[in-house]
Design a protein around this motif. Sequence first.
Motif, PDB file in Angstrom:
ATOM      1  N   UNK A 186     -17.546 -17.382   0.132  1.00 34.72           N
ATOM      2  CA  UNK A 186     -16.296 -17.999  -0.084  1.00 34.72           C
ATOM      3  C   UNK A 186     -15.079 -16.891  -0.246  1.00 34.72           C
ATOM      4  N   UNK A 187     -15.342 -15.558  -0.323  1.00 29.05           N
ATOM      5  CA  UNK A 187     -14.437 -14.733  -0.369  1.00 29.05           C
ATOM      6  C   UNK A 187     -14.010 -14.192   1.135  1.00 29.05           C
ATOM      7  N   UNK A 199     -12.343  -2.381  -6.677  1.00 26.95           N
ATOM      8  CA  UNK A 199     -13.597  -3.274  -6.444  1.00 26.95           C
ATOM      9  C   UNK A 199     -13.905  -4.246  -7.400  1.00 26.95           C
ATOM     10  N   UNK A 200     -15.303  -4.748  -7.387  1.00 23.34           N
ATOM     11  CA  UNK A 200     -15.655  -5.956  -8.323  1.00 23.34           C
ATOM     12  C   UNK A 200     -16.640  -5.521  -9.445  1.00 23.34           C
ATOM     13  N   UNK A 201     -17.449  -4.515  -8.815  1.00 18.14           N
ATOM     14  CA  UNK A 201     -18.539  -4.282  -9.736  1.00 18.14           C
ATOM     15  C   UNK A 201     -18.328  -2.763 -10.416  1.00 18.14           C
ATOM     16  N   UNK A 202     -18.818  -2.656 -11.502  1.00 15.70           N
ATOM     17  CA  UNK A 202     -18.737  -1.595 -12.401  1.00 15.70           C
ATOM     18  C   UNK A 202     -19.687  -0.271 -11.806  1.00 15.70           C
ATOM     19  N   UNK A 203     -18.956   0.687 -11.940  1.00 14.58           N
ATOM     20  CA  UNK A 203     -19.767   1.982 -11.326  1.00 14.58           C
ATOM     21  C   UNK A 203     -20.953   2.436 -12.277  1.00 14.58           C
ATOM     22  N   UNK A 237     -14.990  -3.852  -0.873  1.00 14.72           N
ATOM     23  CA  UNK A 237     -13.609  -3.958  -1.360  1.00 14.72           C
ATOM     24  C   UNK A 237     -12.929  -4.966  -0.463  1.00 14.72           C
ATOM     25  N   UNK A 238     -11.977  -5.723  -0.948  1.00 10.90           N
ATOM     26  CA  UNK A 238     -11.222  -6.830  -0.289  1.00 10.90           C
ATOM     27  C   UNK A 238      -9.849  -6.717  -0.905  1.00 10.90           C
ATOM     28  N   UNK A 239      -9.068  -7.580  -0.120  1.00 11.11           N
ATOM     29  CA  UNK A 239      -7.572  -7.743  -0.468  1.00 11.11           C
ATOM     30  C   UNK A 239      -7.448  -8.206  -1.832  1.00 11.11           C
ATOM     31  N   UNK A 257     -14.394  -4.379   8.839  1.00 11.57           N
ATOM     32  CA  UNK A 257     -15.859  -4.080   9.035  1.00 11.57           C
ATOM     33  C   UNK A 257     -16.799  -5.215   8.319  1.00 11.57           C
ATOM     34  N   UNK A 258     -16.570  -5.692   7.124  1.00  4.87           N
ATOM     35  CA  UNK A 258     -17.391  -6.575   6.512  1.00  4.87           C
ATOM     36  C   UNK A 258     -17.393  -7.931   7.351  1.00  4.87           C
ATOM     37  N   UNK A 259     -16.064  -8.218   8.018  1.00  8.50           N
ATOM     38  CA  UNK A 259     -15.961  -9.358   8.908  1.00  8.50           C
ATOM     39  C   UNK A 259     -16.771  -9.186  10.095  1.00  8.50           C
ATOM     40  N   UNK A 260     -16.772  -8.044  10.759  1.00  8.18           N
ATOM     41  CA  UNK A 260     -17.526  -7.487  11.818  1.00  8.18           C
ATOM     42  C   UNK A 260     -18.958  -7.798  11.739  1.00  8.18           C
ATOM     43  N   UNK A 261     -19.480  -7.418  10.478  1.00  6.84           N
ATOM     44  CA  UNK A 261     -20.895  -7.257  10.275  1.00  6.84           C
ATOM     45  C   UNK A 261     -21.220  -8.742   9.988  1.00  6.84           C
ATOM     46  N   UNK A 262     -20.728  -9.614   9.407  1.00  3.73           N
ATOM     47  CA  UNK A 262     -21.227 -10.715   8.868  1.00  3.73           C
ATOM     48  C   UNK A 262     -20.965 -11.714  10.296  1.00  3.73           C
ATOM     49  N   UNK A 263     -20.116 -11.622  11.063  1.00  6.17           N
ATOM     50  CA  UNK A 263     -19.931 -12.296  12.419  1.00  6.17           C
ATOM     51  C   UNK A 263     -21.028 -11.838  13.206  1.00  6.17           C
ATOM     52  N   UNK A 264     -21.516 -10.792  13.292  1.00  6.20           N
ATOM     53  CA  UNK A 264     -22.669 -10.321  13.986  1.00  6.20           C
ATOM     54  C   UNK A 264     -23.951 -10.919  13.496  1.00  6.20           C
ATOM     55  N   UNK A 265     -24.315 -11.125  12.329  1.00  4.12           N
ATOM     56  CA  UNK A 265     -25.262 -11.616  11.805  1.00  4.12           C
ATOM     57  C   UNK A 265     -25.490 -12.959  12.020  1.00  4.12           C
TER      58      UNK A 265
END
Length: 319
Positions: free
Chosen positions: A195-196, A258-262, A249-251, A203-211
């Motif tokens: 949904x995001x 980021x979203x998650x805590x280190x 990390x996204x826009x 890089x994330x878009x490219x990885x998921x598109x390939x999958x």
Amino acid sequence: MTTSLAQWLAAQNVAPELASVVASMAAASAEIAAVLRLAPIAGQTGLAGHTNVQGEAQKELDVVSNDIVLKHLSANANVSILVSEELDEAVHMENQGRYMVATDPLDGSSNLDVNVTVGTIFSVLGVDPTKPDLLQKGSAQLAAGYAAYGPATSLVLTFGTGTSVFTLDGSGQFVLTLDGVKVPVASGEYAINTARERFWDKPTQAYVTENVAGETGAAGKRYNMRWVGSMVADIHRILMRGGIFLYPLDSETVSKGGRLRLLYEANPMALLVEAAGGKSTTGHERILDVQPTGIHQRVPVILGSAEEVSRVEAFYAKA
């Protein structure tokens, strides 16, 4: 013959004081599991009416779980500091112990009202109580673990080498059910919140598109997407049968880092996955090498099967 958690801890090559901290977190997890079993009957799955330091609405059980963890750790003389997602500041105990625990007491609590697996995540670090260093890299962790509250309650632990799984029995004790867990090197599953997609980096878009391209894409194999929305549930599946978890990390999250805590999400999960033969990265560096700048710092999180993480790293290297 079954092996109890106490027996397993006694056989590990770690200080008894450190083992006791892990035992305290196990005891807290067993108590939380008991509370969760009856929560719908007690009407405890709703909001508490408060927000935590991240500005997220707290469920009543977030608060209850935090109180349970605090109770067990404050009773352990070896613990001097608690860092929790539910508390603005670190809690400095009266104890002068040599250990700090960082925890998300109830990960995935937004799923409570639909009876989906939630969990408790924790990290153990060594500290000097007279001049504590709260901001240590994940590579300094002495132990890490999580409890997954699902059809069975699983406790997953590592002291940095090897990852083991325990199951809560009918008497309230954890018994060893899997030792030396290994994350499969390759996998055909990935976990990401699609949904995001409109916010993702290239890089994330490219990885998921390939999958998504499956056999017709560069990866040359079919993939399935899995997303629970509870980090513990997604990582537990990956530990058991392989795959990759991505919260890049996204826009929309870039301003927060980021979203998650280190300290109490990314680091303990990265240690558990790496100890089982997997890999972790923010996209630019190994999660366990990130220098914390605050106790509630957020980071991008990508971890799981080594081959899949390496593929994602390659897309980032080209960006």
